[in-house]
Every structure is written in C-alpha cells, then in structure tokens.
Design a protein around this motif. Structure first.
Motif, short mmCIF file in Angstrom:
data_model
loop_
_atom_site.label_atom_id
_atom_site.label_comp_id
_atom_site.label_asym_id
_atom_site.label_seq_id
_atom_site.Cartn_x
_atom_site.Cartn_y
_atom_site.Cartn_z
N THR A 3 0.84 -1.19 0.00
CA THR A 3 0.00 0.00 0.00
C THR A 3 0.89 1.25 0.00
O THR A 3 2.06 1.20 0.36
CB THR A 3 -0.93 0.04 1.22
N SER A 6 2.87 4.88 -4.30
CA SER A 6 3.14 5.98 -5.23
C SER A 6 4.48 6.65 -4.98
O SER A 6 5.13 7.12 -5.94
CB SER A 6 2.01 7.02 -5.13
N ARG A 29 -3.65 5.81 -5.37
CA ARG A 29 -4.94 6.49 -5.39
C ARG A 29 -5.23 7.23 -6.69
O ARG A 29 -6.39 7.49 -6.99
CB ARG A 29 -5.02 7.50 -4.23
N THR A 30 -4.20 7.59 -7.47
CA THR A 30 -4.43 8.47 -8.61
C THR A 30 -4.06 7.82 -9.93
O THR A 30 -3.26 6.89 -10.00
CB THR A 30 -3.61 9.77 -8.47
N ARG A 49 -6.37 0.36 -7.17
CA ARG A 49 -6.78 1.69 -6.74
C ARG A 49 -7.41 1.55 -5.36
O ARG A 49 -8.42 0.86 -5.19
CB ARG A 49 -7.77 2.28 -7.74
N ASP A 51 -7.99 3.65 -1.43
CA ASP A 51 -7.92 4.79 -0.52
C ASP A 51 -8.28 4.27 0.87
O ASP A 51 -9.37 3.74 1.07
CB ASP A 51 -8.89 5.87 -0.97
N ASP A 54 -11.61 5.03 2.26
CA ASP A 54 -12.76 4.57 1.49
C ASP A 54 -12.86 3.06 1.66
O ASP A 54 -12.19 2.30 0.98
CB ASP A 54 -12.59 4.94 0.02
N SER A 57 -13.43 0.78 -1.39
CA SER A 57 -12.29 0.56 -2.28
C SER A 57 -11.32 -0.46 -1.70
O SER A 57 -10.73 -1.26 -2.43
CB SER A 57 -11.56 1.88 -2.57
#
Length: 275
Positions: A3, A6, A29-30, A49, A51, A54, A57
């Motif tokens: 996790t 990025s 996330r993006t 994807r 978050d 969330d 997700s």
C-alpha cells in the motif's frame, strides 16, 4: 501487496520486490501514480486503486487479490502525517490521522488475510510487514496525532502477531527514523493549512510550530534513502526467521536506546518543547 506505492518507502519497496523476481500488487490512489507504476514495471506489477479512508475501495481490492490466488506478503505502508498542537487540533483532523495510519492498516490486513491464508494452505510462507516509525516509541510536540497512531500500530502489530502465530502467518514491524520521502513536505503543507484556522490563543505554540517545520525540512534533506528501507522490507518478507521488530537509521537506533534505557522523567524532559 504494497500500500502507499506511489512514493517513498512504498514505491521503493515495489521496485525492490520486482527486482527480486516477485509479482507485486501496488496500491495507489491516482491515475498519474498508476500510469507511472505501469510504465516502470510493466510486467512485474498489478496496480490496485485504493484509498484507506474509502472502505469500499479497500474491500474491493481485497476481493480482487483473493480471486487471483495466494498472497505471500502484505506491506502496510500507506500513511500520512497531520501535525498540529493538540489543544486546538480539530477533532476531525485527529480522527482522519487515526483512520489513515491505524484503522486503515487493520482494514487492509483483514481483507488480505484470506489470500495470505491461501498461501499457507499451499504450504508457502505468508507475512505481514507493518511500516511503523520510531515515533511509535518516542513522542514529541506538534506530531501528537501521528505519534498516537504509530504507538497504536505497535499494539496492533503485537496483537496480530500473537493471534496469527498458530496460522503460521508472521508479522514484522519496521520502525524507521527519518526517511527522505514526500511525507515531510505534505505534513508541512497540512500544518500550514491548519495554522490558518487556529484561534489567536494558538500563538503560544508559534515557536513549536516553527521548530517542527524546521525539523521536517531537515528530515526531508538528511533522512535515509527510501531504497534502504525497502531492502529491509524485502528481507522481512523473505528471510527464514526475521526479527519481529526492526529499527532503521542511526537516529531511530539512538532514539530506541534512549526510550528503552532512560527513566521516564528524564525522557520526558528531553522531549519537552522549549520556550
């Protein structure tokens, strides 16, 4: 499965694991982060994807991973630093910090455990690596929300380790000191936004806020490379008998010794803010 893939430790861990021949689920996330990972690791990475705030997700990601087959390792790395004086910190900011850095770690673990158990049922190894912080051993001013989450993560990791021991699923807690990652810049930006909302009485914390901003800049400049932390993460996933807790960096090693050996009264005196 990594996790927070990025930037920082997460991105470096994906590269390290891919370089060692593993196929990696990388959670971002993006769109921009997803495209960058696909470009850098076209054959070794499957992008998710996700978050942490969330729940839908996160659960969808767990279902996707479990449907694909066994999972041999989970790296709970995603996190944030939301600083500010606790006296005036909006409760929703504190709640968000705990949600991201503590509650989210448990949720991801819960949804990935079925796939980890698949690996164990096949006779393979399965491990969970939690990215904590030396801030889970020693706390100081202006990072109260972050410290609260990281201290909590220690308890979460210890309980998970105890509960999962009969299943043969190992849990390793990595505790870095300063790492040269974007979290420091994001934390400073969050602090700047928060300061604008504080009442005039919060001026009593002005010096502490300035000191915290200076320390964040130093950490960003002098912290260890995320690649070094990624090597420790990969070793924790692959070593035959990894240490259950691993401190990374000279600053973290020194702080761990201080936290263990100094009387509490002296430790608190050292960490207290100066006027």
């Amino acid at each position: 499965m990594v996790t927070g893939a990025s930037t920082g430790i997460g991105r470096a861990s994906v590269a390290e694991l891919a370089g060692r021949g593993f196929h990696v689920w990388a959670a971002v996330r993006t769109d921009e982060d997803e495209q960058a990972l696909r470009r850098d690791h076209p054959d070794a990475v499957s992008v998710l994807r996700l978050d942490l705030t969330d729940e839908a997700s996160v659960r969808a990601a767990g279902e996707q991973v479990s449907a694909a087959g066994p999972l041999h390792g989970l790296v709970n790395n995603a996190g944030a630093a939301l600083p500010g004086p606790l006296e005036f910190l909006p409760i929703d900011v504190f709640r968000r910090q705990i949600e991201i850095n503590l509650v989210g770690q448990l949720l991801v673990t819960q949804v990935m455990l079925p796939a980890l158990r698949q690996a164990r049922h096949q006779g393979d190894s399965a491990r969970i690596v939690m990215i904590g912080s030396i801030g889970g051993r020693v706390a100081g001013p202006m990072l109260g929300p972050y410290h609260a989450a990281k201290f909590g993560l220690v308890g979460l990791a210890d309980s998970l380790r105890a509960e999962l021991a009969p299943s043969g699923i190992g849990v390793v807690l990595i505790e870095p000191g300063a790492v040269a990652t974007p979290i420091w810049g994001r934390g400073t930006a969050a602090a700047d936004d928060l300061v604008k909302t504080l009442p005039p009485e919060a001026d009593r914390y002005a010096d502490q806020i300035r000191a915290a901003r200076t320390n964040a800049a130093k950490s960003a400049a002098r912290g260890i490379a995320p690649e070094r932390a990624a090597q420790v993460v990969a070793d924790a996933l692959t070593a035959a008998n990894p240490k259950p807790r691993r401190v990374i960096g000279r600053d973290a090693t020194a702080a761990a010794v201080i936290a263990r050996l100094l009387p509490y009264r002296l430790l608190y005196r050292l960490t207290a803010a100066r006027q």
